[in-house]
Design an enzyme around this catalytic site. Structure first.
Site, PDB file in Angstrom:
ATOM      1  N   PRO A 249     -26.213 -23.443 -25.663  1.00  0.00           N
ATOM      2  CA  PRO A 249     -25.109 -24.383 -25.894  1.00  0.00           C
ATOM      3  C   PRO A 249     -23.894 -23.744 -26.563  1.00  0.00           C
ATOM      4  CG  PRO A 249     -27.186 -25.447 -26.390  1.00  0.00           C
ATOM      5  CD  PRO A 249     -27.503 -24.006 -26.101  1.00  0.00           C
TER       6      PRO A 249
ATOM      7  N   THR B 130     -30.608 -22.818 -13.927  1.00  0.00           N
ATOM      8  CA  THR B 130     -30.943 -23.081 -12.529  1.00  0.00           C
ATOM      9  C   THR B 130     -32.457 -23.027 -12.343  1.00  0.00           C
ATOM     10  OG1 THR B 130     -28.860 -22.089 -11.851  1.00  0.00           O
ATOM     11  CG2 THR B 130     -30.558 -22.303 -10.162  1.00  0.00           C
TER      12      THR B 130
ATOM     13  N   GLU C  65     -27.605  -9.527  -9.663  1.00  0.00           N
ATOM     14  CA  GLU C  65     -27.286 -10.957  -9.664  1.00  0.00           C
ATOM     15  C   GLU C  65     -25.835 -11.183  -9.249  1.00  0.00           C
ATOM     16  OE1 GLU C  65     -27.165 -14.779 -12.764  1.00  0.00           O
ATOM     17  OE2 GLU C  65     -28.178 -12.915 -13.340  1.00  0.00           O
TER      18      GLU C  65
ATOM     19  N   GLU D 241     -13.166 -13.632 -16.226  1.00  0.00           N
ATOM     20  CA  GLU D 241     -12.581 -12.925 -17.363  1.00  0.00           C
ATOM     21  C   GLU D 241     -13.537 -11.864 -17.912  1.00  0.00           C
ATOM     22  OE1 GLU D 241     -10.563 -16.481 -16.404  1.00  0.00           O
ATOM     23  OE2 GLU D 241     -12.669 -16.257 -16.957  1.00  0.00           O
TER      24      GLU D 241
END
Length: 381
Positions: free
Chosen positions: A130, A160, A243, A368
């Protein structure tokens, strides 16, 4: 420009993947989109297809470690406009499986790989918290050794496969050093103290379950430690490159599909007494997209070849990830515009693709952060 990435065996797999998606995914996609999750049995069927074939033969796989098969599957899912329903499968094959193949010891592989190969065990990787996104050094979920267990406390979010997962590769803090204090622990489904929160309501990717996870004095066996204690940062950064290439493959594949739908549409739709495609603005905009997509495709193909050769580096992957996902955003926005009002209607695949694509510039590392990785490699300080 002709692609040279694939061999005949990959094109044969493409036929199988297309048949699988046509029969097992596309007819059910609207239902799964509404439900916010795909059924667990889809992973079993994907196992039968051979999507998890990188698992060694002794553990029920085929021992075929070739990222070109993963690429073919992603391209076929994009062409059929069902990528959200297949993201969990690709997460398992592209992202999670390498952790088990490269970091798990013999006992762990014997315990988990047969189920993964068969699609009976579903995997996830939990990094984001979080209060912490792309900065791995900010991970605060803590695991404290207590005898033959780690006691885990903390929370993860945006995970996911978070609802479906049986094995969650969890980044935890086992020490205070920002990097050497990170470890990877596999948390299993029925671990006491491990709870799943809600299936998060997202802007797009509705068929993909994305969840919050909570750990409250969760006792995880030390035998579930992946690699050595303190090796988590190295394991994460090594696997993040693949990934990010996986994200780039999907971004280009979805851009190719969107361009194809739009070309078909502007040929049929008329304005001012002529097909939209006959208007110079339309031709110029589509010419720009076709060029950019073609250039991106060849760069990404080279990245995939580097994965296959074991030569992929994080900077190359970061370049692929940010460029292709930003391109994907431009493609989707332009294609919606060229569809006019129909581009905003969810009955058209371009509207759903536009909706689904926005997250690609954020997950697996934001644009970014990718630029920061590349910038640091230039030795500018």
């Amino acid at each position: 420009m002709k692609r040279t990435l694939f061999e005949p065996e990959h094109e044969a797999f493409r036929d199988s993947a297309r048949t699988f998606i046509t029969r097992e995914v596309a007819p059910h996609y609207p239902e799964w989109d509404t439900a916010g999750i795909v059924p667990r049995n889809l992973f079993v069927k994907a196992g039968e297809l051979g999507l998890f074939a990188a698992v060694p033969e002794r553990h029920g796989g085929a021992g075929v470690v070739d990222f070109r098969y993963n690429t073919v599957f992603a391209e076929e899912a994009a062409a059929a406009a069902v990528t959200p329903a297949t993201l969990g499968l690709s997460l398992q094959s592209d992202i999670c499986l390498p952790y088990f193949l490269e970091l798990a010891n013999a006992e762990q592989q014997a315990r988990w790989l047969p189920g993964i190969a068969a699609g009976e065990l579903i995997t996830a990787v939990a990094m984001t918290e979080p209060g912490t996104g792309s900065d791995l050094s900010g991970i605060s979920t803590r695991a404290v050794r207590d005898g033959e267990c780690y006691v885990v406390n903390g929370a993860k979010t945006f995970i996911t496969n978070g609802i479906n997962a049986d094995l969650v590769i969890t980044a935890v803090r086992t020490g205070d050093h920002p990097h050497r204090g990170l470890s990877l622990i596999v948390v299993e489904r029925d671990t006491p103290g491990f709870e799943r929160g809600r299936n998060l309501a997202k802007v797009g990717l509705h068929a993909q379950d994305t969840a919050e996870l909570a750990f409250t004095d969760a006792r995880v066996p030390v035998a579930n430690l992946l690699g050595g204690e303190g090796d988590g940062f190295a394991g994460l950064t090594r696997n993040l490159a693949q990934e990010r290439v996986s994200c780039a493959v999907s971004a280009v594949a979805q851009s190719v599909a969107a361009l194809g739908w739009t070309i078909d549409y502007v040929r049929e739709r008329s304005a001012f007494g002529q097909p939209i495609g006959a208007l110079q603005n339309t031709r110029f905009r589509l010419a720009e997209l076709a060029t950019e997509i073609d250039i991106a495709q060849h760069y990404v193909d080279r990245c995939v070849a580097d994965v296959v050769a074991g030569e992929l580096n994080p900077v190359t992957a970061a370049k692929a990830k940010w460029w292709t996902t930003e391109l994907q955003g431009r493609v989707m926005d332009t294609c919606v515009q060229l569809h006019g009002g129909y581009g905003y209607m969810l009955e058209y695949p371009i509207a759903r693709a536009w909706q689904d694509s926005r997250i690609s510039r954020i997950y697996a590392g934001t644009t970014e952060v990718m630029k920061e990785i590349i910038g640091r490699s230039l030795d500018l300080d």
